[in-house]
Motif scaffolding. Structure first.
Motif, PDB file in Angstrom:
ATOM      1  N   GLY A 288      -6.422  -1.180  -1.501  1.00 49.21           N
ATOM      2  CA  GLY A 288      -6.332  -1.444  -0.075  1.00 49.21           C
ATOM      3  C   GLY A 288      -7.664  -1.152   0.598  1.00 49.21           C
ATOM      4  O   GLY A 288      -8.273  -0.106   0.351  1.00 49.21           O
ATOM      5  N   ASP A 289      -8.146  -2.074   1.413  1.00 46.62           N
ATOM      6  CA  ASP A 289      -9.463  -1.879   2.018  1.00 46.62           C
ATOM      7  C   ASP A 289      -9.449  -0.751   3.045  1.00 46.62           C
ATOM      8  O   ASP A 289     -10.501  -0.237   3.422  1.00 46.62           O
ATOM      9  CB  ASP A 289      -9.974  -3.179   2.646  1.00 46.62           C
TER      10      ASP A 289
ATOM     11  N   GLN B 252      -6.458   3.003  -1.863  1.00 42.25           N
ATOM     12  CA  GLN B 252      -5.480   3.241  -2.934  1.00 42.25           C
ATOM     13  C   GLN B 252      -5.155   1.948  -3.677  1.00 42.25           C
ATOM     14  O   GLN B 252      -5.264   0.852  -3.128  1.00 42.25           O
ATOM     15  CB  GLN B 252      -4.206   3.834  -2.344  1.00 42.25           C
ATOM     16  N   VAL B 253      -4.741   2.110  -4.940  1.00 45.31           N
ATOM     17  CA  VAL B 253      -4.378   0.952  -5.745  1.00 45.31           C
ATOM     18  C   VAL B 253      -3.130   0.300  -5.161  1.00 45.31           C
ATOM     19  O   VAL B 253      -2.116   0.957  -4.901  1.00 45.31           O
ATOM     20  CB  VAL B 253      -4.137   1.357  -7.205  1.00 45.31           C
TER      21      VAL B 253
ATOM     22  N   THR C 118       6.528   4.923  -2.006  1.00 45.61           N
ATOM     23  CA  THR C 118       5.369   5.798  -2.216  1.00 45.61           C
ATOM     24  C   THR C 118       4.877   5.740  -3.659  1.00 45.61           C
ATOM     25  O   THR C 118       4.095   6.592  -4.088  1.00 45.61           O
ATOM     26  CB  THR C 118       5.705   7.248  -1.851  1.00 45.61           C
ATOM     27  N   ALA C 119       5.350   4.728  -4.399  1.00 41.95           N
ATOM     28  CA  ALA C 119       4.932   4.501  -5.794  1.00 41.95           C
ATOM     29  C   ALA C 119       5.364   5.630  -6.724  1.00 41.95           C
ATOM     30  O   ALA C 119       4.668   5.987  -7.680  1.00 41.95           O
ATOM     31  CB  ALA C 119       3.425   4.269  -5.894  1.00 41.95           C
TER      32      ALA C 119
ATOM     33  N   ASP D  20       0.858  -1.179   0.000  1.00 41.48           N
ATOM     34  CA  ASP D  20       0.000   0.000   0.000  1.00 41.48           C
ATOM     35  C   ASP D  20       0.898   1.235   0.000  1.00 41.48           C
ATOM     36  O   ASP D  20       1.571   1.522   0.994  1.00 41.48           O
ATOM     37  CB  ASP D  20      -0.909   0.007   1.232  1.00 41.48           C
ATOM     38  N   PRO D  21       0.929   1.994  -1.110  1.00 41.21           N
ATOM     39  CA  PRO D  21       1.857   3.126  -1.191  1.00 41.21           C
ATOM     40  C   PRO D  21       1.457   4.330  -0.334  1.00 41.21           C
ATOM     41  O   PRO D  21       2.262   5.231  -0.149  1.00 41.21           O
ATOM     42  CB  PRO D  21       1.826   3.491  -2.682  1.00 41.21           C
ATOM     43  N   VAL D  22       0.233   4.332   0.174  1.00 41.25           N
ATOM     44  CA  VAL D  22      -0.183   5.404   1.082  1.00 41.25           C
ATOM     45  C   VAL D  22       0.208   5.048   2.511  1.00 41.25           C
ATOM     46  O   VAL D  22       0.832   5.833   3.231  1.00 41.25           O
ATOM     47  CB  VAL D  22      -1.702   5.648   0.979  1.00 41.25           C
TER      48      VAL D  22
END
Length: 936
Positions: free
Chosen positions: A348-349, A353-354, A302-303, A180-182
């Motif tokens: 991500g639930d 975010q993708v 952070t992608a 999860d990049p966030v």
């Protein structure tokens, strides 16, 4: 036991919370006695959470099992606890910091400061779900509750990690994970939600390095081509067989990559040529491992594009990089085609975010040997059956599928809140694992060399996998003795949803075996999901969520709308959700109480099926509780001052009553059979059949029929029959309350406290009374059962006649009977007073010849006639019947005509449906004609 007079109406809000507090204060829920152990582990809900319908469903079933076994004399332990929920909790506390407006953030507080804030928040708000569980009636032993970050479970986590590492079962390595990049952490598959979204499929030309042509590759993520390390074709695809082993120039880079063959490729998709990016796709990762391809990671945590990509793309967000790559491909003439494409996008639930497949260093558990052992424990080995049974048994197929395709388990998370990994690194990057830093230094002779503890924590599924034994004191021997490790493990049954077979059930099976040598649980009862009345999954975005506390305590329409529309990910959906909510619940939701909700959940709990929750069912079961309440009031009013004869004893005391009437014998026989059914349904986890059986006995047989059949004796002149009936009314009611208690504990406790003193039953609570056993209720009452069933048919037939004629229930009518056998005539004589009382009959008379004009009925071979003279206007009744015969005959003729016109092309089902209609109309016409003939 002291009681107040029973309130005139059923109002659960006046007693449910009071009763729960009394149970908990009295220690009713703690293991007691010397019977066999019975243990259930509560799947630990997130400390951030609130009670939802899935919880209410599963907790109802668990509570029913625990209360039942407690009443059976088992030493019951329902292990309570909550999970620290690493990601969810960090998000909640970080959001609270932002809302506070002080400028403090997770990073500004630092690790220790932030964790201190989390503990502070947990103390203030973390027990919400436990309070809500109490409201539902959860009878777990709260004195033994466990939080996964408590000292004991934390010690178990460290010990498990160290032992598995020392056995070579835990290792650290660079692998592809969900990222999860966030949140900037790895996440489990369970925390990833994939939904179909609109996207594009881009076709890109990859020139052959020798200049002889090009291959066209289709992709939905063109930015990842910068990390390609091969292109791939199917080994049997004749179009490309001559190209395998050659190389292509990777567009926008100065690299060449090989053309490889692998049967993973779908020859029918696109051009049959696919790009391979092992560091950014899970399937490509597997291909890369098979072919020894390099792994090029393009992104940071952070992608954004990192320094392994060409310089011009570095620092761009992944979607900005996509735009730049597409523009450059088009400029170079290499973008062949762009077309719309539906694709599954993983999000991500928690963050929405993708999710990015991300190559990073993580800690893993080797699962090959543990997976093999996990299969043996369920399926058996060497001719011996497995130790763990799935209910329903078909769920073993899901378990088997995962175990046969098991991958090493990623257990590290890049968070602060959680169990910190017990590993330390020296300046050279070497890793040392131990229970603490002191042990590491001593074990490896590190002296005063600088060490740095791993900053990662273990994912919550790791600590949850230890739940069967960490809650029982493992690995501390003194704590294990105190908490009954040897008594309560294996646990008896795990009640959980099918969606976490992989993530929790299987891991508990494997970890319990690996670390204790014991089985985690004997049975696994798999539940379905709770959906709305239309079968839709309940979700915030759909606006169809029901809160069990709102069903229990009620909520206004305005408050319900506010709850459903607050915090939507798409605020634009709020008007639509409000409109739908106000249409469905214009007056909000009335308070039902906990018992009707619980009974609804049990009644809908078919084996392994999803359930459609309809609030109308809960309303119906509120009426059921009200029916039970009113029946108890009737019994109490009719037994006021009554003292049971010591010679008769009582089911709550020393024996079975000695009934004086057939009605008593019948209800006692039905009670025994219902108790036997309850025992069988509990053993089979058929909560739906249990609820149905108890409902039928309580509503139809006791509250309706027996209460009605008791009235002739209660109001008659036979004192012995009256007293015996009073006693049986009390005895059966007291037993019925005990039968129902595991499903509806509150109302049964409140009523039992009124009924039990009338029978001099020892004890202050129904919760600790013995559950009724069929063997204790046995009696040879078969003849009475048959006789009373006949009486019920007679009463029903006569009431139907009165209803059809519109005769007032208070008006007395004569009954003529004909053509019955000797047995039925004897029954008529025996039950003469009951028939006259229950049906307001002025006389019962047997006749030989034709009856006068009368309404007729039939019970067995006995013909019943109620003369019409004096009851109805015969001319008007003849005219009514003539009109009805004409109407039915017309419908019959329509059906005949329709069948005659049907061709061979008409579906057989339609033809059969029309034939059935014709048969129904014919039967109605014949019955009406016979009734009309009797009036001629």
């Amino acid at each position: 036991m002291t009681t107040e007079a029973l309130a005139p109406t059923y109002d659960p809000g006046t007693f449910e919370s009071r009763l729960y507090a009394e149970w908990e204060t009295a220690g009713v829920f703690a293991p007691r006695g010397d019977g066999p152990a019975y243990t259930i582990l509560l799947p630990p809900p997130n400390v951030t959470g609130t009670l939802h319908m899935g919880h209410a469903f599963q907790h109802t079933l668990q509570d029913a099992l625990v209360r039942y076994h407690r009443m059976r004399g088992y030493r019951t332990l329902w292990q309570m606890g909550t999970d620290h929920a690493g990601i969810a909790t960090e998000m909640v506390v970080s959001r609270n910091l932002a809302i506070a407006g002080t400028g403090e953030t997770r990073d500004s507080l630092g690790r220790e400061g932030f964790i201190a804030r989390v503990w502070e928040w947990k103390q203030q708000s973390g027990d919400t779900i436990e309070r809500q569980m109490r409201r539902l009636g959860t009878s777990g032993d709260w004195t033994r509750k466990v939080f996964t970050m408590d000292e004991g479970p934390s010690k178990a986590v460290i010990e498990a990690f160290v032992r598995l590492y020392e056995r070579g079962l835990i290792y650290r390595g660079k692998r592809l994970v969900n990222w999860d990049p966030v949140l900037q952490t790895a996440v489990s598959d369970l925390e990833v939600v994939s939904e179909e979204e609109d996207g594009f499929l881009w076709s890109i030309s990859y020139p052959l390095a020798d200049g002889s042509g090009a291959l066209t590759v289709a992709t939905t993520r063109p930015e990842t081509m910068l990390g390609d390390t091969a292109v791939m074709v199917h080994p049997e695809d004749e179009r490309y067989a001559h190209l395998v082993g050659k190389r292509v120039k990777l567009p926008l880079t100065d690299r060449e990559i090989p053309v490889i063959a692998d049967d993973y490729v779908d020859r029918e998709f696109g051009t049959g040529v696919v790009k391979v990016t092992p560091a950014h796709d899970f399937n490509d990762y597997a291909v890369g491992q098979r072919h020894g391809l390099p792994m090029i990671n393009l992104f940071t945590g952070t992608a954004t594009v990192n320094d392994d990509a060409p310089e011009k793309y570095r620092g761009l967000d992944r979607y900005e990089a996509r735009k730049a790559v597409l523009a450059d491909l088009e400029a170079a003439g290499l973008l062949v085609e762009t077309r719309p494409h539906k694709l599954q996008v993983p999000r991500g639930d928690r963050s929405g975010q993708v999710i990015e497949p991300y190559l990073t260093d993580q800690w893993f558990v080797r699962m090959d040997d543990m997976g093999r052992r996990g299969m043996e424990l369920v399926e058996g080995a060497d001719g011996k059956p497995g130790s763990v049974k799935f209910v329903p048994p078909n769920w073993i197929n899901t378990y088997r599928h995962w175990m046969e395709n098991i991958q090493d388990w990623t257990i590290s998370r890049q968070l602060w809140w959680g169990h910190r990994i017990p590993a330390w690194f020296d300046e050279a990057g070497r890793v040392y694992v131990g229970r603490d830093e002191t042990e590491v230094r001593a074990k490896h002779g590190l002296g005063d060399r600088p060490l740095r503890q791993d900053s990662d924590v273990l994912e919550t599924w790791f600590s949850s996998a230890l739940w069967p034994f960490s809650t029982l004191g493992w690995p501390d021997e003194a704590a294990m003795r105190e908490r009954g490790f040897d008594d309560f493990l294996p646990t008896s049954v795990l009640v959980t949803g099918f969606d976490i077979i992989f993530f929790w059930v299987a891991r508990m099976v494997m970890m319990t075996d690996a670390l204790t040598g014991k089985v985690a649980f004997d049975d696994v009862y798999m539940t379905g999901l709770v959906r709305d009345k239309d079968g839709q999954k309940m979700s915030k975005s759909k606006g169809n969520i029901l809160d069990p506390l709102d069903i229990i305590d009620g909520i206004s329409a305005d408050a319900l709308v506010a709850k459903r529309t607050t915090g939507l990910m798409k605020p634009k959906d709020a008007p639509k959700i409000e409109k739908a909510t106000r249409k469905e619940f214009p007056d909000g939701i009335i308070a039902h109480g906990a018992d009707p909700l619980r009974f609804t959940m049990a009644a809908l709990a078919g084996p392994g099926r999803d359930i459609k929750f309809d609030l109308g069912r809960a309303e119906g079961y509120k009426n059921f509780c009200n029916k039970l309440w009113n029946a108890t009031r009737f019994v109490l009013m009719n037994t006021d001052g009554f003292k049971p004869s010591p010679s008769r004893g009582g089911l709550g005391g020393d024996g079975v009553p000695q009934p004086a009437t057939d009605a008593e014998r019948w209800i006692l026989s039905r009670l025994a059979k219902t108790a036997a059914e309850a025992e069988a349904h509990f053993a089979a986890y058929r909560f739906d059949l249990l609820a149905q059986s108890l409902y039928e006995f309580a509503w139809n047989e006791y509250c309706d029929w027996f209460v009605e059949l008791a009235k002739p004796a209660l109001q008659g002149s036979d004192a012995e029959a009256a007293d015996s009936t009073r006693h049986t009314l009390l005895v059966v009611l007291e037993s019925l309350l005990r039968l129902l208690h595991p499903l509806i504990p509150f109302v049964t406790e409140e009523l039992w406290r009124q009924v039990a003193p009338r029978l001099a039953v020892d004890g202050d609570t129904i919760s600790l009374q013995r559950y009724p056993q069929a063997a204790d209720l046995a009696g040879d009452f078969a003849q009475a059962e048959a006789d009373i069933e006949w009486l019920k048919q007679m009463v029903t037939a006569l009431r139907r006649i009165r209803s059809e004629l519109g005769v007032s229930p208070t008006k007395q009518v004569p009954l003529l009977v004909q053509a019955g056998g000797a047995n039925e005539l004897a029954r008529l004589q025996r039950f003469d007073s009951q028939l006259r009382f229950l049906n307001r009959l002025e006389r019962v008379e047997a006749i030989d010849g034709d009856p006068p004009p009368a309404a007729a009925g039939l019970v067995g071979e006995l013909k019943l006639f109620v003369p019409l003279e004096g009851l109805v206007d015969l001319d008007a009744e003849r005219a009514r019947l003539d009109r009805e015969i004409a109407r039915v005959s017309a419908e019959r003729e329509k059906s005949e005509a329709k069948l005659a016109k049907f061709s061979d092309k008409v579906p057989p089902a339609v033809v059969e449906q029309e034939r059935q209609r014709l048969a129904d109309w014919t039967a109605q016409r014949d019955a009406l004609a016979a009734q009309r003939a009797r009036l001629s």
